[in-house]
Motif scaffolding. Structure first.
Motif, mmCIF file in Angstrom:
data_model
loop_
_atom_site.group_PDB
_atom_site.id
_atom_site.type_symbol
_atom_site.label_atom_id
_atom_site.label_comp_id
_atom_site.label_asym_id
_atom_site.label_seq_id
_atom_site.Cartn_x
_atom_site.Cartn_y
_atom_site.Cartn_z
ATOM 1 N N LEU A 1 -15.220 5.368 7.620
ATOM 2 C CA LEU A 1 -13.684 5.425 7.671
ATOM 3 C C LEU A 1 -13.569 5.836 9.104
ATOM 4 O O LEU A 1 -13.878 6.739 9.794
ATOM 5 C CB LEU A 1 -13.071 6.539 6.673
ATOM 6 C CG LEU A 1 -13.303 6.084 5.356
ATOM 7 C CD1 LEU A 1 -12.590 7.132 4.381
ATOM 8 C CD2 LEU A 1 -12.711 4.756 4.891
ATOM 9 N N LEU A 2 -12.421 5.337 9.565
ATOM 10 C CA LEU A 2 -11.783 5.377 10.751
ATOM 11 C C LEU A 2 -10.353 6.012 10.866
ATOM 12 O O LEU A 2 -9.381 5.382 10.035
ATOM 13 C CB LEU A 2 -11.570 4.437 12.008
ATOM 14 C CG LEU A 2 -13.351 3.545 12.090
ATOM 15 C CD1 LEU A 2 -12.945 2.319 12.858
ATOM 16 C CD2 LEU A 2 -14.095 4.481 12.586
ATOM 17 N N GLN A 3 -10.122 7.302 11.183
ATOM 18 C CA GLN A 3 -8.645 7.634 11.166
ATOM 19 C C GLN A 3 -7.995 7.313 12.668
ATOM 20 O O GLN A 3 -8.658 7.577 13.665
ATOM 21 C CB GLN A 3 -8.660 9.167 10.959
ATOM 22 C CG GLN A 3 -7.260 9.712 11.088
ATOM 23 C CD GLN A 3 -7.286 11.280 10.674
ATOM 24 O OE1 GLN A 3 -8.074 11.869 11.060
ATOM 25 N NE2 GLN A 3 -6.403 11.724 10.130
ATOM 26 N N LEU A 4 -7.046 6.762 12.466
ATOM 27 C CA LEU A 4 -6.199 6.298 13.684
ATOM 28 C C LEU A 4 -5.423 7.547 14.241
ATOM 29 O O LEU A 4 -4.789 8.163 13.530
ATOM 30 C CB LEU A 4 -5.499 4.908 13.476
ATOM 31 C CG LEU A 4 -6.204 3.807 13.059
ATOM 32 C CD1 LEU A 4 -5.370 2.524 13.011
ATOM 33 C CD2 LEU A 4 -7.304 3.339 13.694
ATOM 34 N N ALA A 5 -5.147 7.467 15.697
ATOM 35 C CA ALA A 5 -4.504 8.143 16.237
ATOM 36 C C ALA A 5 -3.025 8.363 16.059
ATOM 37 O O ALA A 5 -2.049 9.318 16.044
ATOM 38 C CB ALA A 5 -4.747 8.272 17.905
ATOM 39 N N THR A 6 -2.300 7.100 15.787
ATOM 40 C CA THR A 6 -0.888 7.037 15.612
ATOM 41 C C THR A 6 -0.772 6.347 14.188
ATOM 42 O O THR A 6 -1.670 5.603 13.589
ATOM 43 C CB THR A 6 -0.330 6.108 16.559
ATOM 44 O OG1 THR A 6 -0.996 4.924 16.831
ATOM 45 C CG2 THR A 6 -0.525 6.892 18.132
#
Length: 257
Positions: free
Chosen positions: A107-112
């Protein structure tokens, strides 16, 4: 001279084939049809596919971690016109070692989290797939072994392969996978498509994981995907701990905030 002409003709046909074919023997995805698709990139450009399950979480393959992704591009099938968003944090499944041993999910958590995002539903539970059921796989990957990545999203229909048939074809096959495309066909995925979804019945049921010896022209063994239904609790835990939200599988259809 005749031999040279034949060579040049073959070269031209090969080049046109690379432009026309999608993934492997697919086509250009209809505009705005798969806006949940994400291009996972590093400073050199596209390395993997992925897909949005909330407005700031992307699912992709764990082996894409080794390409050191820094950001994603989303919002458009043409990578030149997409929105670039930095990756805030990466969550690789704690049991992952290699695609061939399984648990190939990240999983990738996005910065915005600005704006509304199109997301794709995950299966409510273990989804019942039947042999020869037609699903889709999409990506910006190569259109042939040794080829180049494409700038516009490509999609192709692939047929689900009976699990026992798949096990019989592979000498070693990890648990928690789905097989579709490749075996007995000329259609499937290639390098650069890793992390993209296998879409069946409108759900993202699989994650592009690996094929045979990186051969796309075309492999004698089935293409292999991570079975997302086996990781719903893990996904829920990540979202709860890092987004302050408990997400039940059936709720994924409604996460457009």
């Amino acid at each position: 001279m005749f031999g040279l002409q034949k060579f040049l003709l073959l070269l031209v046909l090969t080049c046109f084939g690379q432009l026309v074919h999608g993934i492997i023997h697919g086509g250009k995805a209809p505009e705005s049809s798969m806006r949940y698709m994400v291009s996972v990139q590093n400073n050199g450009g596209h390395v993997c596919g992925g897909f949005l399950i909330t407005n700031n979480f992307v699912v992709t393959a764990a082996h894409c971690y080794h390409y050191h992704p820094t950001h994603v591009v989303l919002g458009n099938h043409n990578l030149k016109n997409g929105q670039m968003v930095a990756i805030k944090k990466k969550f690789v499944h704690n049991s992952y070692e290699s695609p061939e041993t399984g648990d190939d999910i990240m999983l990738l958590q996005l910065a915005t989290t600005n704006g509304l995002r199109d997301v794709i539903q995950l299966p409510h539970a273990e989804i019942d797939l039947t042999a020869n059921e037609v699903c889709q796989v999409a990506g910006w990957g190569k259109t042939m072994s040794g080829g180049k990545y494409v700038g516009e999203l490509r999609v192709v229909d692939v047929s689900v392969i009976n699990p026992q048939v798949c096990k019989n074809q592979w000498s070693q096959l990890p648990a928690n996978v789905i097989c579709a495309g490749g075996y007995g066909t000329s259609k499937g995925f290639c390098q650069g498509d890793s992390g993209g979804p296998l879409v069946c019945k409108g759900f993202a049921v699989g994650i592009v994981s690996f094929n045979h010896n990186r051969n796309c022209n075309y492999p004698e063994l089935p293409n292999v995907y991570t079975d997302i239904s086996k990781y719903l609790q893990w996904i829920d835990m990540i979202l709860h701990n890092h987004q302050g939200l408990t997400v039940k599988p059936h709720m994924f259809c409604c996460l457009h905030y």
